[in-house]
Design an enzyme around this catalytic site. Sequence first.
Site, PDB file in Angstrom:
ATOM      1  N   GLU A 307       0.513  -1.217  -0.002  1.00 56.30           N
ATOM      2  CA  GLU A 307      -0.007  -0.025   0.065  1.00 56.30           C
ATOM      3  C   GLU A 307       0.843   1.287   0.071  1.00 56.30           C
ATOM      4  O   GLU A 307       1.947   1.321   0.823  1.00 56.30           O
ATOM      5  CB  GLU A 307      -0.816   0.192   1.334  1.00 56.30           C
ATOM      6  CG  GLU A 307      -1.619   1.223   1.529  1.00 56.30           C
ATOM      7  CD  GLU A 307      -2.392   1.400   2.810  1.00 56.30           C
ATOM      8  OE1 GLU A 307      -3.419   1.789   3.190  1.00 56.30           O
ATOM      9  OE2 GLU A 307      -1.901   0.448   3.694  1.00 56.30           O
ATOM     10  N   LYS A 382     -10.041   1.568  -2.349  1.00 55.54           N
ATOM     11  CA  LYS A 382     -10.519   1.185  -0.950  1.00 55.54           C
ATOM     12  C   LYS A 382     -11.638   1.443  -0.652  1.00 55.54           C
ATOM     13  O   LYS A 382     -12.198   2.811  -0.602  1.00 55.54           O
ATOM     14  CB  LYS A 382      -9.507   1.598   0.183  1.00 55.54           C
ATOM     15  CG  LYS A 382      -9.380   1.035   1.560  1.00 55.54           C
ATOM     16  CD  LYS A 382      -8.275   1.595   2.270  1.00 55.54           C
ATOM     17  CE  LYS A 382      -8.385   0.949   3.833  1.00 55.54           C
ATOM     18  NZ  LYS A 382      -7.227   1.616   4.436  1.00 55.54           N
ATOM     19  N   CYS A 432      -4.939  -2.850   3.589  1.00 58.41           N
ATOM     20  CA  CYS A 432      -4.819  -2.554   5.183  1.00 58.41           C
ATOM     21  C   CYS A 432      -6.109  -3.052   5.878  1.00 58.41           C
ATOM     22  O   CYS A 432      -6.517  -4.261   5.862  1.00 58.41           O
ATOM     23  CB  CYS A 432      -4.609  -0.944   5.172  1.00 58.41           C
ATOM     24  SG  CYS A 432      -4.088  -0.499   6.712  1.00 58.41           S
TER      25      CYS A 432
END
Length: 567
Positions: A307, A382, A432
């Site tokens: 990321e 995301k 994440c």
Amino acid sequence: MAKRRLLLRPFPTRSEWRELRRPLLSSAASAALLRLAYPPVEWGWLAYVGMAPFLFFLRGRTAKQGAWLGLGFGFPFFYLNLTWLNTLSDVNPLAPLGILCLALICAVAPVLFGALAAAALARGGSLRFLLIPALWTAIEYVRSLTELGFPWIYLGHTQVNCLPLIQICDLTGVYGLSFVIVLANVVVADTCRLAVKREGRAPWLALKWAVLVAAFVFLAFYSSLRSRSLQDAGPGAGSPGPSLRVVLVQPGVPQSRKLASYADPDLAVQERIQSEMVRDLEKQILQIHAECEASGDPAPDLYVLPESAITHPAFNLVSELREKVQDWARQVGAPIFFGANRFEPPYGIPSDDPRFSEWAEIFNSAYLVDGKDGLKARPYDKMHLVPFGEFSSYFDAIPGFTSYILGIGEFAPGRVARPFFVADTRFGCVICFESCFPYLFRKYARQGVDWMTVITNDAWYKRSTGARRHQTQAVFRAVEMRRPIVRVANTGISCIIDAQGRTTALLELREGAPAHAIASLPLPPASASRRTTIYMRPWGEWFSWLCIAYCGFVFWRLRERRHAKPK
């Protein structure tokens, strides 16, 4: 005086405090004991007895007393399991205070559990011991809901190292393990009560032990059954067969340096650090390629970066950066998968207008780049952002709260679970914090992906237990989905996890130094890609819903009996 009594009513009286002194100490000791089941100690077996001291004193209490015992257990339990977040003090000096508040908020769950469990136990019924694990499981599930959900520190997570037990997760999720763990603690607590206080009846206790043993027998049987079926399926379980040769690229950039690359007050400093980081990344990737050529090993099929591997806030608008990563892919002869921000300008607003940056949307995104075709279609944005880390949720209505109190930028959530294609395989990606939420993996399961990636930056947590706790989530997702997972983190822990939760490649936590691993990713057969586990189906949370329904029914019956008129 009446108002004062109303305000003090939730608090125990002086005599109740004296009565609760020992139970409260026992509850706190229970929390400390359970802490040893989590990283870094990871004595998972303690989870089966660690909660017993708390449950031992819960029987025979009023709902109010049960709530206070729940607080005595819950606050130290969560606080001791959240101290690793103190690493954020370098970014925000208010982090220690935030951890205290978070522990108190999380403690609401055991407070509710303590109140409801004490109320139910006070009504009697030996078979009602199933309500206690069902109630805890239901509350754990509720903790995962909404955009503020926090599905960490579940009791089931303590069993990450016990592969035979976690195989049940493709049926019930981690909640099935939590249920069995609380059931074991209930039986241990009841056994102690019979031995110490002579409370309870031996035949009923024998029945409870029989139920517990039956639960473990079922877990063992199911584990054996699933292991055999995965082996019969072929490469998806790790046996020889088609595989993808994947490079895990771990840059090892300290968070202080990564943060300065986009948050330093001096824009010239930001640009210099960004350029240096891109050069270091290029050097690492080309060095890996050179080593592969020198060794004569087969060329990798894919390079996976973490990321925010590139920290420019508008990567997608900078043609120089887009061309550079495409050149990397061209030189190594393989696609590169990496994380970078995406800047979506507001429609119809010129770039010199002050509203251009204010109204633009910024996404935390993942890209796939090929040496021939460049960036592949649209990136994945995301979808489930980190509360108070990437967005301020409902608190953004408070002026200055986001910028001055939290010290964060506001990201926009993505809207689509977008799969990628490489070497005739289809894979999905979560970024994440998203690895903690099964519902996102469910979206990809419906699209028939062959494997998953998790890209993350756990450098925020330095060398604390945060990285291990986060990696634990990926293990459970792999078992729940029965798909291998490639997990790549900036400073570690990077790994490949197979469909049974086994780690087949590993890069340890390593801050400040680059590292990489080249490993084979076993691919499931085409037929397996079309199969969906029970837990990954739209109704996959059936076990949690059943626990909620069972608790609702029991408490409805208790209420009916309480208000029933005597004949």
